[in-house]
Design a protein around this motif. Structure first.
Motif, PDB file in Angstrom:
ATOM      1  N   PHE A 147       0.831  -1.206   0.000  1.00 36.57           N
ATOM      2  CA  PHE A 147       0.000   0.000   0.000  1.00 36.57           C
ATOM      3  C   PHE A 147       0.867   1.259   0.000  1.00 36.57           C
ATOM      4  CE2 PHE A 147      -1.997   3.336   2.611  1.00 36.57           C
ATOM      5  CZ  PHE A 147      -3.081   3.643   1.808  1.00 36.57           C
ATOM      6  N   LEU A 148       1.910   1.233   0.840  1.00 32.21           N
ATOM      7  CA  LEU A 148       2.808   2.391   0.872  1.00 32.21           C
ATOM      8  C   LEU A 148       3.553   2.559  -0.455  1.00 32.21           C
ATOM      9  CD1 LEU A 148       4.296   2.026   4.476  1.00 32.21           C
ATOM     10  CD2 LEU A 148       2.496   3.600   3.684  1.00 32.21           C
ATOM     11  N   LEU A 149       3.916   1.445  -1.098  1.00 34.44           N
ATOM     12  CA  LEU A 149       4.584   1.531  -2.402  1.00 34.44           C
ATOM     13  C   LEU A 149       3.663   2.144  -3.445  1.00 34.44           C
ATOM     14  CD1 LEU A 149       6.950   0.866  -4.291  1.00 34.44           C
ATOM     15  CD2 LEU A 149       5.954  -1.425  -4.581  1.00 34.44           C
ATOM     16  N   ALA A 150       2.407   1.661  -3.477  1.00 32.46           N
ATOM     17  CA  ALA A 150       1.455   2.232  -4.436  1.00 32.46           C
ATOM     18  C   ALA A 150       1.212   3.709  -4.133  1.00 32.46           C
ATOM     19  CB  ALA A 150       0.141   1.456  -4.385  1.00 32.46           C
ATOM     20  N   GLY A 151       1.073   4.062  -2.846  1.00 36.31           N
ATOM     21  CA  GLY A 151       0.875   5.465  -2.495  1.00 36.31           C
ATOM     22  C   GLY A 151       2.081   6.319  -2.820  1.00 36.31           C
ATOM     23  N   GLY A 152       3.292   5.780  -2.625  1.00 31.31           N
ATOM     24  CA  GLY A 152       4.493   6.533  -2.958  1.00 31.31           C
ATOM     25  C   GLY A 152       4.612   6.817  -4.440  1.00 31.31           C
ATOM     26  N   LEU A 153       4.344   5.801  -5.271  1.00 33.53           N
ATOM     27  CA  LEU A 153       4.400   6.009  -6.720  1.00 33.53           C
ATOM     28  C   LEU A 153       3.333   7.001  -7.160  1.00 33.53           C
ATOM     29  CD1 LEU A 153       4.995   2.342  -7.970  1.00 33.53           C
ATOM     30  CD2 LEU A 153       6.652   4.229  -7.884  1.00 33.53           C
ATOM     31  N   THR A 154       2.165   6.913  -6.542  1.00 32.52           N
ATOM     32  CA  THR A 154       1.098   7.859  -6.886  1.00 32.52           C
ATOM     33  C   THR A 154       1.485   9.289  -6.506  1.00 32.52           C
ATOM     34  OG1 THR A 154      -0.560   6.126  -6.570  1.00 32.52           O
ATOM     35  CG2 THR A 154      -1.330   8.395  -6.540  1.00 32.52           C
ATOM     36  N   PHE A 155       2.091   9.450  -5.342  1.00 27.60           N
ATOM     37  CA  PHE A 155       2.501  10.786  -4.902  1.00 27.60           C
ATOM     38  C   PHE A 155       3.592  11.359  -5.815  1.00 27.60           C
ATOM     39  CE2 PHE A 155       5.224  13.578  -2.335  1.00 27.60           C
ATOM     40  CZ  PHE A 155       4.293  14.526  -1.945  1.00 27.60           C
ATOM     41  N   GLN A 179      -6.935  12.543  -8.952  1.00 29.32           N
ATOM     42  CA  GLN A 179      -6.709  12.387  -7.519  1.00 29.32           C
ATOM     43  C   GLN A 179      -7.714  11.433  -6.877  1.00 29.32           C
ATOM     44  OE1 GLN A 179      -6.791  16.404  -6.060  1.00 29.32           O
ATOM     45  NE2 GLN A 179      -4.696  16.861  -6.743  1.00 29.32           N
ATOM     46  N   VAL A 180      -8.975  11.556  -7.259  1.00 33.17           N
ATOM     47  CA  VAL A 180     -10.000  10.680  -6.677  1.00 33.17           C
ATOM     48  C   VAL A 180      -9.770   9.226  -7.087  1.00 33.17           C
ATOM     49  CG1 VAL A 180     -12.459  10.129  -6.638  1.00 33.17           C
ATOM     50  CG2 VAL A 180     -11.701  12.516  -6.492  1.00 33.17           C
ATOM     51  N   VAL A 181      -9.584   8.999  -8.381  1.00 26.91           N
ATOM     52  CA  VAL A 181      -9.387   7.624  -8.863  1.00 26.91           C
ATOM     53  C   VAL A 181      -8.077   7.044  -8.332  1.00 26.91           C
ATOM     54  CG1 VAL A 181      -9.141   6.196 -10.908  1.00 26.91           C
ATOM     55  CG2 VAL A 181     -10.788   8.070 -10.901  1.00 26.91           C
ATOM     56  N   GLY A 182      -7.031   7.881  -8.258  1.00 25.90           N
ATOM     57  CA  GLY A 182      -5.760   7.399  -7.728  1.00 25.90           C
ATOM     58  C   GLY A 182      -5.866   6.986  -6.271  1.00 25.90           C
ATOM     59  N   ALA A 183      -6.607   7.776  -5.466  1.00 24.36           N
ATOM     60  CA  ALA A 183      -6.790   7.423  -4.053  1.00 24.36           C
ATOM     61  C   ALA A 183      -7.592   6.137  -3.912  1.00 24.36           C
ATOM     62  CB  ALA A 183      -7.480   8.568  -3.319  1.00 24.36           C
ATOM     63  N   LEU A 184      -8.648   6.001  -4.723  1.00 27.68           N
ATOM     64  CA  LEU A 184      -9.439   4.774  -4.673  1.00 27.68           C
ATOM     65  C   LEU A 184      -8.613   3.556  -5.097  1.00 27.68           C
ATOM     66  CD1 LEU A 184     -12.852   6.045  -6.125  1.00 27.68           C
ATOM     67  CD2 LEU A 184     -12.287   5.531  -3.729  1.00 27.68           C
ATOM     68  N   ALA A 185      -7.756   3.743  -6.108  1.00 31.78           N
ATOM     69  CA  ALA A 185      -6.909   2.632  -6.564  1.00 31.78           C
ATOM     70  C   ALA A 185      -5.935   2.211  -5.481  1.00 31.78           C
ATOM     71  CB  ALA A 185      -6.167   3.041  -7.839  1.00 31.78           C
ATOM     72  N   CYS A 186      -5.354   3.189  -4.777  1.00 27.91           N
ATOM     73  CA  CYS A 186      -4.447   2.848  -3.675  1.00 27.91           C
ATOM     74  C   CYS A 186      -5.186   2.108  -2.555  1.00 27.91           C
ATOM     75  CB  CYS A 186      -3.794   4.111  -3.132  1.00 27.91           C
ATOM     76  SG  CYS A 186      -2.596   4.861  -4.260  1.00 27.91           S
ATOM     77  N   ALA A 187      -6.416   2.555  -2.260  1.00 29.94           N
ATOM     78  CA  ALA A 187      -7.206   1.869  -1.238  1.00 29.94           C
ATOM     79  C   ALA A 187      -7.569   0.453  -1.671  1.00 29.94           C
ATOM     80  CB  ALA A 187      -8.463   2.673  -0.923  1.00 29.94           C
ATOM     81  N   ALA A 188      -7.781   0.289  -2.977  1.00 26.27           N
ATOM     82  CA  ALA A 188      -8.145  -1.037  -3.492  1.00 26.27           C
ATOM     83  C   ALA A 188      -6.993  -2.032  -3.405  1.00 26.27           C
ATOM     84  CB  ALA A 188      -8.618  -0.926  -4.944  1.00 26.27           C
ATOM     85  N   VAL A 189      -5.774  -1.543  -3.160  1.00 26.53           N
ATOM     86  CA  VAL A 189      -4.638  -2.458  -3.011  1.00 26.53           C
ATOM     87  C   VAL A 189      -4.879  -3.435  -1.857  1.00 26.53           C
ATOM     88  CG1 VAL A 189      -2.195  -2.538  -2.346  1.00 26.53           C
ATOM     89  CG2 VAL A 189      -2.967  -0.937  -4.095  1.00 26.53           C
TER      90      VAL A 189
END
Length: 410
Positions: free
Chosen positions: A48-56, A74-84
């Motif tokens: 989750f942190l890896l996906a969030g880091g790449l997104t950031f 931003q909305v879709v990216g946050a949802l995708a990170c949560a879906a991890v």
């Protein structure tokens, strides 16, 4: 641990017993609830942190983008990170959705990389391969529709291919390692099962060899009492004493054989010792015991210094052959001939006439001679048995006697 416990989905173990290797590799049915261990929670947190880091990182590089598109990203990216967090339950679905979305949306890329890695770990190549190929294909519309200000389309495509293939290769390596661990575990379990099976067979042979002799002696003396109720008091007393003695010895032998089944306590270093085994030097005592029971046995022994291991096997062969003669040819004379020489092997022949029968025919399962044949073959020898034209039943066996005697055989 059964399949239900590993899967955590409430399905009966016998229904998915075939899927046990896949479960241990981390493969679960799509949409099934998965129980996470402490290690799984740590790994999922890292993902989750890896996906969030790449997104950031992608967000910080997004410039000159329309406000509506940036909000959607931003909305879709946050949802995708949560879906991890759902990657173990829906690895294929998560990979497909994030891959399709990443064909245009940039902030889904981090979650897409994690999803491709997950599907490579938890699904075989026939499933993960096409998904990764779809990920490579979706790079084309992304490069064409979302040009980068600081790099060319070719460089952006090369960077995307590198991310996808790296995540996929990393997942394949982890899956291959898990398969190797699973294979080694299966080999260790098979070896342990084989060792237990061999030990059970050894104990079964030992119990048959020991108890068949004692019980046949009991039946012989009891039959003599039954068919000669008018025998002198002295003979009856001797027969009763022999029955009592053999019953006591049978119980003692049984306790010693069952003692082999005991295991050492956890942490103990020394194994439970085996019961003392008879050798060729005990053969005269066996013959004398049979004579006292009323058998006419003649022993011709010319191998007194035979090593322990082949001598033990030869003793058991003679013991079983005498037991069979007592069962099926009671009262007939039995000739036992043992000879051997270092480097040439040990030979034994047990011969008795056919036709003579004891008044009490003792039952038998017919497994004695089969067990003797297996014993001889396992020790590198051979055993033959059958009738002769002269009307005799003969058991012949040959066992190796090496020139160099090892510590085990000494």
């Amino acid at each position: 641990m059964n399949v239900t416990e590993l899967r955590g989905d409430g399905v009966r173990a016998h229904e998915y017993r075939w899927a046990l290797p896949s479960v241990l590799l981390g493969d679960a049915r799509e949409g099934r609830r998965v129980r996470r261990s402490t290690r799984d929670w740590i790994v999922d947190t890292v993902m989750f942190l890896l996906a969030g880091g790449l997104t950031f990182l992608s967000l910080t590089e997004m410039t000159n983008q329309p406000e509506p598109l940036l909000a959607v990203e931003q909305v879709v990216g946050a949802l995708a990170c949560a879906a991890v967090w759902l990657r173990r339950r829906w690895p294929v679905g998560l990979a497909l959705v994030t891959t399709v979305l990443s064909s245009y949306l940039e902030l889904v890329g981090g979650a897409c990389v994690v999803a491709l890695f997950t599907v490579a770990v938890h699904r075989p190549f026939k499933i993960s391969g096409p998904i990764v190929l779809l990920g490579l294909v979706t790079l084309v519309p992304y490069v064409m529709l979302r040009p980068q200000d600081d790099m060319s389309r070719a460089a952006a495509a090369a960077l995307g291919v590198a991310f996808v293939l790296t995540a996929f290769a990393w997942g394949i390596v982890i899956r291959a390692r898990r398969q190797l661990v699973w294979s080694l575990r299966q080999q260790a379990q098979s070896a342990a099962e084989e060792a237990r099976r061999s030990e059970r067979e050894r104990i079964a042979r030992e119990m048959h060899d020991v108890l068949a002799h004692r019980i046949s002696m009991l039946s012989l003396h009891a039959g003599a009492l039954e068919f000669r109720p008018d025998a002198p008091a002295g003979e009856i007393a001797r027969a009763a004493g022999a029955i009592r003695t053999n019953a006591h010895l049978a119980l003692q032998d049984l306790r010693e054989v069952i003692g082999v089944l005991r295991h050492t306590p956890p942490g103990a270093g020394d194994p439970v010792p085996d019961r003392p085994q008879p050798t060729l030097a005990d053969l005269p005592a066996l013959v004398e015991e049979c004579r006292q029971a009323g058998m006419d046995v003649r022993l011709d022994l010319h191998a007194d210094d035979a090593p322990e291991k082949p001598g033990r096997h030869l003793y058991r062969i003679v013991q079983e052959a005498l037991t069979n003669a007592r069962k099926h040819a009671g009262g007939a004379p039995v000739a036992v001939t043992v000879s051997g020489e270092r480097g040439k092997g040990l030979s034994v022949e047990v011969r008795n006439p056919l036709g003579a029968r004891h008044p009490l025919r003792l039952p038998g399962a017919g497994a004695g001679l089969i067990g003797l044949t297996e014993r001889a073959e396992l020790s590198g020898g051979r055993l033959e048995h059958g009738t002769t034209p002269e009307g005799e039943f003969v058991v012949r066996a040959w066992l190796p006697w090496p020139v160099e005697t090892t510590g085990e055989d000494a």
